[in-house]
Design an enzyme around this catalytic site. Structure first.
Site, short mmCIF file in Angstrom:
data_model
loop_
_atom_site.label_atom_id
_atom_site.label_comp_id
_atom_site.label_asym_id
_atom_site.label_seq_id
_atom_site.Cartn_x
_atom_site.Cartn_y
_atom_site.Cartn_z
N SER A 210 14.89 6.96 16.42
CA SER A 210 13.85 6.77 15.41
C SER A 210 14.01 5.49 14.61
O SER A 210 13.03 5.00 14.02
CB SER A 210 13.83 7.96 14.44
OG SER A 210 15.06 8.07 13.74
N HIS B 3 16.05 6.95 6.97
CA HIS B 3 15.74 5.59 7.40
C HIS B 3 15.65 4.59 6.25
O HIS B 3 15.03 4.89 5.22
CB HIS B 3 14.40 5.60 8.16
CG HIS B 3 14.38 6.57 9.30
ND1 HIS B 3 13.87 7.85 9.18
CD2 HIS B 3 14.84 6.44 10.57
CE1 HIS B 3 14.01 8.47 10.33
NE2 HIS B 3 14.59 7.65 11.19
N ASP C 296 13.03 7.18 3.61
CA ASP C 296 13.02 8.63 3.68
C ASP C 296 14.45 9.15 3.79
O ASP C 296 15.40 8.40 3.51
CB ASP C 296 12.12 9.14 4.82
CG ASP C 296 12.61 8.73 6.21
OD1 ASP C 296 13.77 8.25 6.35
OD2 ASP C 296 11.85 8.90 7.18
#
Length: 369
Positions: A39, A332, A329
């Site tokens: 991600s 990240h 978040d």
């Protein structure tokens, strides 16, 4: 011990081995770019997959030029975007995007998928994600499509000359080994044993990438996993970084550097460049004010302690100024924090970039061409 002159000559010779490959450019003369991993570098592939690991709803993308979600786990650009900007290329499209066709193939492609790890059993809770063997299968498919577009010989030159980014490892710890108080992998391995096992599997991945034609590969280590808001929220009492995860990162990352050096020695060229993401992140985590952040503990978007619980959604707490938060978040970094990491990739010293930074690589390749 070799003399300094001989060391320099040996390094130059190892670089010359790939000279025939690095002179091929992508569209409009810019260097093409391939991205593999999780991600941290997924630019939207998971939007096309039956998975819960998605960033396809607001407020993701709030600072992207369109101000809309793009599938990037970021408030705006992600790491591959910022690298593309530095090398003078447009951002690579997700491989699963229907827009990736024709001349767009010459820009490169992003094969990354949020939730995956080095191990195939990492991220099983996210269901339909692209594990590394699937990313490589798509890479082979890409090469066939590219060959149909420009011919087999030109396609091979472009693939050999492309810059590659691989980002793996974090999920193997936070979404596998440490996911539950007692996981299957933690019963099987101690932390040092697990790190060595991961490195042996990562080696197989990098060797497969080399077999598929990659000749300039940035390999990022894990960041400081114990310091991300998700771990502070669930494992930390007073906001201090979680020792067990920090220890895992600090065992894993030196092993990664050692492994990339061994592969480079084996193939006779400095193909793989280890990126010390741990230290680059720790720089602004330990002294956020020096980098213009108000906090490196609380995520901009989230809920619960440190905004580190659950996912970032439209009903989450959202900070008014993303540039003052080191984390976007629970997992990240923010776009601005990623900018500092990219600067390190391009200009970092040998403790950050081993054996050389990206500016050195780009300058050398440019002078040879």
């Amino acid at each position: 011990m070799m003399s300094g002159t001989r060391v320099v000559l040996m390094r130059l010779l190892s670089l010359v081995v790939v000279v025939t490959f690095v002179c091929t450019k992508g569209a409009e003369g810019a260097r093409a770019f391939f991205v593999f991993g999780d991600s941290l570098v997924d630019s939207g592939n998971n939007d096309y997959l039956p998975t819960t690991a998605r960033a396809d709803s607001p407020p993701y993308g709030t600072d992207y030029p369109t101000h809309r979600p793009t599938g990037r786990f970021s408030n705006g650009y992600n790491l591959p975007d910022l690298i593309s900007q530095h090398i003078g290329s447009e951002s690579t499209l997700p491989y699963l995007s229907p827009q990736l066709s024709g001349q767009k193939l010459l820009v490169g492609a992003n094969f990354a998928s949020a939730g995956i790890g080095i191990l195939n059993d990492t991220g099983i809770q996210f269901v339909g994600i692209l594990r590394m063997f699937q990313q490589f299968a798509l890479f082979e498919q890409y090469q066939q499509r590219l060959s149909a577009e420009v011919g087999a010989a030109q396609a091979k030159r472009l693939v050999n000359g492309t810059l590659v980014l691989v980002t793996l490892g974090g999920n193997d710890f936070v979404n596998n080994y440490f996911l539950t108080p007692v996981s299957a992998r933690s019963r099987q391995f101690t932390v040092p044993q697990f790190c060595r096992y991961l490195i042996s599997e990562y080696r197989n991945i990098l060797m497969r990438l080399y077999e598929l034609g990659a000749r300039r590969v940035l390999v990022t280590g894990t960041g400081p996993l114990g310091c991300v808001p998700s771990q502070l929220a669930t494992r930390s009492r007073n906001g201090e970084c979680v020792p067990q995860l920090q220890e895992a990162s600090q065992i894993f990352n030196p092993l990664l550097v050692q492994m990339t050096r061994q592969i480079n020695s084996q193939v006779g060229s400095e193909v793989f460049v280890a990126v010390n993401a741990f230290q680059m992140n720790m720089n602004f985590i330990t002294d956020p004010q020096r980098f213009g952040f108000v906090t490196s503990k609380i995520a901009c978007c989230g809920q619960g302690r440190f905004n580190g619980l659950g996912t970032c959604t439209a009903v989450s707490n959202l900070c008014p100024n993303r540039d003052t938060y080191a984390f976007w978040d629970a997992y990240h970094p923010s776009q601005r924090a990623l900018g500092f990491i990219v600067r390190g990739i391009f200009s970092g010293t040998s403790d950050i970039m081993t054996p050389m930074n990206l500016s050195t690589i780009m300058a050398f390749d440019s002078n040879i061409c």
